[in-house]
Design a protein around this motif. Structure first.
Motif, mmCIF file in Angstrom:
data_model
loop_
_atom_site.group_PDB
_atom_site.id
_atom_site.type_symbol
_atom_site.label_atom_id
_atom_site.label_comp_id
_atom_site.label_asym_id
_atom_site.label_seq_id
_atom_site.Cartn_x
_atom_site.Cartn_y
_atom_site.Cartn_z
ATOM 1 N N ARG A 18 0.767 -3.937 -2.339
ATOM 2 C CA ARG A 18 0.202 -2.694 -1.803
ATOM 3 C C ARG A 18 -1.312 -2.796 -1.610
ATOM 4 N NH1 ARG A 18 2.969 1.429 -1.199
ATOM 5 N NH2 ARG A 18 1.516 3.078 -1.726
ATOM 6 N N ASP A 19 -1.952 -3.745 -2.330
ATOM 7 C CA ASP A 19 -3.402 -3.877 -2.235
ATOM 8 C C ASP A 19 -3.823 -5.034 -1.327
ATOM 9 O OD1 ASP A 19 -2.413 -5.793 -3.851
ATOM 10 O OD2 ASP A 19 -4.000 -5.647 -5.365
ATOM 11 N N ASP A 20 -2.894 -5.550 -0.533
ATOM 12 C CA ASP A 20 -3.177 -6.659 0.366
ATOM 13 C C ASP A 20 -4.053 -6.179 1.532
ATOM 14 O OD1 ASP A 20 -2.890 -8.708 2.432
ATOM 15 O OD2 ASP A 20 -1.319 -9.535 1.111
ATOM 16 N N PRO A 21 -5.063 -6.970 1.925
ATOM 17 C CA PRO A 21 -5.959 -6.563 3.033
ATOM 18 C C PRO A 21 -5.239 -6.381 4.377
ATOM 19 C CG PRO A 21 -6.878 -8.446 1.848
ATOM 20 C CD PRO A 21 -5.517 -8.189 1.278
ATOM 21 N N ILE A 44 -4.639 -2.866 5.096
ATOM 22 C CA ILE A 44 -5.815 -2.128 5.564
ATOM 23 C C ILE A 44 -5.840 -2.151 7.088
ATOM 24 C CG2 ILE A 44 -8.342 -2.105 5.614
ATOM 25 C CD1 ILE A 44 -8.265 -3.272 2.783
ATOM 26 N N LEU A 45 -5.547 -3.330 7.656
ATOM 27 C CA LEU A 45 -5.490 -3.427 9.128
ATOM 28 C C LEU A 45 -4.391 -2.537 9.691
ATOM 29 C CD1 LEU A 45 -6.031 -7.249 9.738
ATOM 30 C CD2 LEU A 45 -7.617 -5.377 10.184
ATOM 31 N N ASN A 74 -5.069 0.397 12.187
ATOM 32 C CA ASN A 74 -4.328 0.397 13.451
ATOM 33 C C ASN A 74 -3.614 1.731 13.653
ATOM 34 O OD1 ASN A 74 -3.391 -0.575 15.847
ATOM 35 N ND2 ASN A 74 -1.635 -1.627 14.943
ATOM 36 N N GLU A 75 -2.963 2.243 12.602
ATOM 37 C CA GLU A 75 -2.268 3.532 12.703
ATOM 38 C C GLU A 75 -3.253 4.642 13.028
ATOM 39 O OE1 GLU A 75 0.258 4.802 9.506
ATOM 40 O OE2 GLU A 75 1.270 2.858 9.436
ATOM 41 N N ARG A 76 -4.411 4.621 12.332
ATOM 42 C CA ARG A 76 -5.423 5.650 12.552
ATOM 43 C C ARG A 76 -5.932 5.603 14.003
ATOM 44 N NH1 ARG A 76 -7.495 10.209 10.095
ATOM 45 N NH2 ARG A 76 -9.419 10.649 11.196
#
Length: 146
Positions: free
Chosen positions: A23-26, A29-30, A34-36
Motif C-alpha cells: 500500500r505504501d509503494d510509490p 502514488i502515480l 493519474n486518477e486525480r
C-alpha cells in the motif's frame, strides 16, 4: 471508496505482472495522481460541454427568433400584397359596374329620347293650334263687334 480502488489496483498489478505491491509503494502514488488528473480532466471537459450546450441552446433560440421574425415578415408581406390585390380588384369591379350602369342608362335614355322628342313636337303643335284658335276667336269677336 479510494481504498477499494487501491486494493483493486494492487490485485490487478499482481495478476497481470506477477509483482506484489504494498500500500505504501510509490507506484500507487502515480496511480492516485493519474486518477486525480483524470477526475480534474473529466470535470473540465464536463464544464466545457456544459458551456458548449449553453451556446448551442442560445444559437438555437436565436435561430428560432430569426425564423419567427422572417415568417412574420413574410406573412405581413403576403397580407399586404393580398390587401393591395383585393383593393385593386374591388376598384376594377367598381369601375366595371359603373361603366355597365352608364351604358344601361345611356341605352334607356336613347329608348326614351325618340318618344320625348315626339311628345315635344306634339306639344308644340298643340300650342300653335291653341294660338290659332285664340286668334280666330279674337277675329270672330272683332268681326261681330263691328
Amino acid at each position: 471508496m479510494a481504498t477499494d480502488k487501491i486494493e483493486e489496483t494492487i490485485k490487478e498489478i499482481a495478476v497481470k505482472h506477477g509483482i506484489a505491491v504494498g500500500r505504501d509503494d510509490p507506484i500507487l502514488i502515480l496511480q492516485t495522481i493519474n486518477e486525480r488528473l483524470m477526475q480534474d480532466s473529466a470535470a473540465a471537459q464536463q464544464e466545457i460541454l456544459d458551456h458548449f450546450k449553453e451556446e448551442l441552446e442560445a444559437i438555437a433560440h436565436r435561430w428560432s427568433d430569426d425564423a419567427k421574425n422572417k415568417a412574420e415578415r413574410t406573412l405581413n408581406a403576403a397580407l399586404t400584397a393580398s390587401r393591395e390585390t383585393m383593393t385593386q380588384t374591388m376598384q376594377e369591379g367598381a369601375k366595371s359596374a359603373a361603366e355597365l350602369i352608364r351604358r344601361e342608362i345611356k341605352a334607356a335614355s336613347a329608348q326614351f329620347a325618340a318618344p320625348i322628342h315626339e311628345a315635344k313636337r306634339v306639344a308644340l303643335m298643340n300650342l300653335v293650334a291653341a294660338g290659332m284658335t285664340i286668334i280666330a276667336a279674337g277675329l270672330v269677336l272683332w268681326a261681330a263687334s263691328m
